[in-house]
Design a protein around this motif. Structure first.
Motif, PDB file in Angstrom:
ATOM      1  N   LEU A  63       0.744  -1.033   0.070  1.00 20.31           N
ATOM      2  CA  LEU A  63      -0.065  -0.089   0.032  1.00 20.31           C
ATOM      3  C   LEU A  63       0.821   1.321  -0.062  1.00 20.31           C
ATOM      4  O   LEU A  63       0.620   2.324  -0.797  1.00 20.31           O
ATOM      5  CB  LEU A  63      -1.034  -0.010   1.317  1.00 20.31           C
ATOM      6  CG  LEU A  63      -1.978  -1.076   1.223  1.00 20.31           C
ATOM      7  CD1 LEU A  63      -2.898  -0.906   2.638  1.00 20.31           C
ATOM      8  CD2 LEU A  63      -3.160  -0.756   0.104  1.00 20.31           C
ATOM      9  N   ILE A  64       1.887   1.186   0.650  1.00 26.36           N
ATOM     10  CA  ILE A  64       2.616   2.378   0.745  1.00 26.36           C
ATOM     11  C   ILE A  64       3.571   2.650  -0.544  1.00 26.36           C
ATOM     12  O   ILE A  64       3.722   3.575  -1.004  1.00 26.36           O
ATOM     13  CB  ILE A  64       3.417   2.476   2.115  1.00 26.36           C
ATOM     14  CG1 ILE A  64       4.048   4.096   2.335  1.00 26.36           C
ATOM     15  CG2 ILE A  64       4.703   1.582   1.892  1.00 26.36           C
ATOM     16  CD1 ILE A  64       4.900   4.022   3.564  1.00 26.36           C
ATOM     17  N   ILE A  65       3.952   1.562  -1.104  1.00 22.97           N
ATOM     18  CA  ILE A  65       4.749   1.673  -2.395  1.00 22.97           C
ATOM     19  C   ILE A  65       3.864   2.174  -3.384  1.00 22.97           C
ATOM     20  O   ILE A  65       4.064   3.164  -4.112  1.00 22.97           O
ATOM     21  CB  ILE A  65       5.329   0.330  -2.634  1.00 22.97           C
ATOM     22  CG1 ILE A  65       6.527   0.199  -1.843  1.00 22.97           C
ATOM     23  CG2 ILE A  65       5.685   0.523  -3.998  1.00 22.97           C
ATOM     24  CD1 ILE A  65       7.301  -1.187  -1.996  1.00 22.97           C
ATOM     25  N   GLY A  66       2.658   1.510  -3.391  1.00 27.42           N
ATOM     26  CA  GLY A  66       1.390   2.238  -4.334  1.00 27.42           C
ATOM     27  C   GLY A  66       1.197   3.539  -4.102  1.00 27.42           C
ATOM     28  O   GLY A  66       1.103   4.448  -5.043  1.00 27.42           O
ATOM     29  N   PHE A  67       1.215   4.026  -2.981  1.00 24.56           N
ATOM     30  CA  PHE A  67       0.569   5.313  -2.597  1.00 24.56           C
ATOM     31  C   PHE A  67       1.902   6.467  -2.985  1.00 24.56           C
ATOM     32  O   PHE A  67       1.572   7.372  -3.454  1.00 24.56           O
ATOM     33  CB  PHE A  67       0.580   5.464  -1.063  1.00 24.56           C
ATOM     34  CG  PHE A  67       0.159   6.912  -0.666  1.00 24.56           C
ATOM     35  CD1 PHE A  67      -1.024   7.458  -0.899  1.00 24.56           C
ATOM     36  CD2 PHE A  67       1.194   7.728   0.002  1.00 24.56           C
ATOM     37  CE1 PHE A  67      -1.382   8.904  -0.501  1.00 24.56           C
ATOM     38  CE2 PHE A  67       0.921   9.095   0.532  1.00 24.56           C
ATOM     39  CZ  PHE A  67      -0.360   9.629   0.340  1.00 24.56           C
ATOM     40  N   SER A  68       3.059   6.002  -2.658  1.00 25.05           N
ATOM     41  CA  SER A  68       4.243   6.841  -2.921  1.00 25.05           C
ATOM     42  C   SER A  68       4.212   6.950  -4.527  1.00 25.05           C
ATOM     43  O   SER A  68       4.670   8.018  -4.971  1.00 25.05           O
ATOM     44  CB  SER A  68       5.551   6.341  -2.317  1.00 25.05           C
ATOM     45  OG  SER A  68       5.236   6.152  -0.882  1.00 25.05           O
TER      46      SER A  68
END
Length: 267
Positions: A61-66
């Protein structure tokens, strides 16, 4: 440490190399702890699998958000470049509404200003960029002085339109500069790296087969490092492979130098 991380984030290949080495070593450390402490009990294994799945989901999720934020900022820089070209082109046409001597002076200044704006997007070296910014600031002062005198001499709606166009030219440069400063915060990089380290430790510790687990250990560090590199590349305005090219500014410059400025639409 965060300042050092922010410096590394400017170079995508360095991001890939550093992150892969860190994450691969973490996976190896997790594997070492597994071999040292032995296979966990069944109940502990079930809890461990839940924690591993949740951690990997959080990393995803955090990679996708970034990545989404970096892509949005890249699109923002492209839009600012297009808006800047439109503002300069429009003001170049509007300058014709002023008296003859003022027209030539302002248009020559706009040509020089346009060259500096193209150089801004193409600059890689920090010293070169500082020189471009200094020349740009000087030209902005000259442009405003050149438009101020005829506007004061003839305060009418026509000159007000030209002044408004010059104001758009100067403002568009500020927006473009903001687009280059607006990047992923170093705190977000630290959080991504910390979660990735935790994931690789857990993956290394959760490997069941001795031989197969060792061969598969580099896969997650490699995939995460590639994702980090892509995010850094998109988010880096000057040092990455994916960069905003001043296509609209170059097209405008070609039109001006080919004496086709009269075909540009008024706005």
């Amino acid at each position: 440490g965060l300042i050092y991380m922010e410096g590394i984030a400017k170079y995508p290949l360095l991001v890939f190399t550093v992150s892969f080495m860190i994450l691969w070593l973490c996976a190896r450390l997790g594997r070492f702890l597994f071999l040292k402490h032995g296979k966990p009990e069944k109940e502990l294994r079930e809890d461990f699998n839940i924690i591993l799945a949740a951690t990997l989901t959080l990393l995803k999720l955090i990679i996708g958000f970034s990545f989404s934020k970096a892509a949005n900022r890249y699109d923002q820089r492209r839009n600012y470049e297009e808006a800047e070209a439109n503002a300069i082109g429009t003001e170049y046409v509007r300058a014709e509404l002023l008296p003859g001597a003022d027209v030539n002076k302002i248009r020559e200044l706009l040509k020089s200003y346009l060259d500096q704006r193209m150089a801004f997007y193409l600059a890689k070296d920090e010293s070169e960029l500082a020189q471009v910014n200094a020349r740009t600031t000087g030209l902005q002062t000259e442009l405003w002085s050149a438009i101020r005198d005829p506007a004061a001499a003839q305060p009418n709606p026509v000159t007000a339109l030209v002044v408004s166009g010059m104001n758009d030219v100067l403002n568009s440069q500020g927006y473009a500069q903001f687009g280059f400063w607006n990047r992923i915060p170093k705190g977000s990089w630290a959080l991504m790296l910390a979660i990735a380290i935790g994931c690789n430790l857990l993956v290394g510790y959760g490997s069941r087969s001795v031989t197969a687990g060792t061969r598969l250990l580099p896969i997650l560090p490699l995939l995460v490092s590639i994702a980090f590199m892509l995010i850094a590349d998109i988010d880096t305005p000057r040092h990455g492979f994916i960069r905003v090219r001043p296509q609209n500014l170059v097209s405008l410059s070609d039109s001006i130098h080919q004496n086709r400025a009269a075909t540009l639409p008024l706005k």
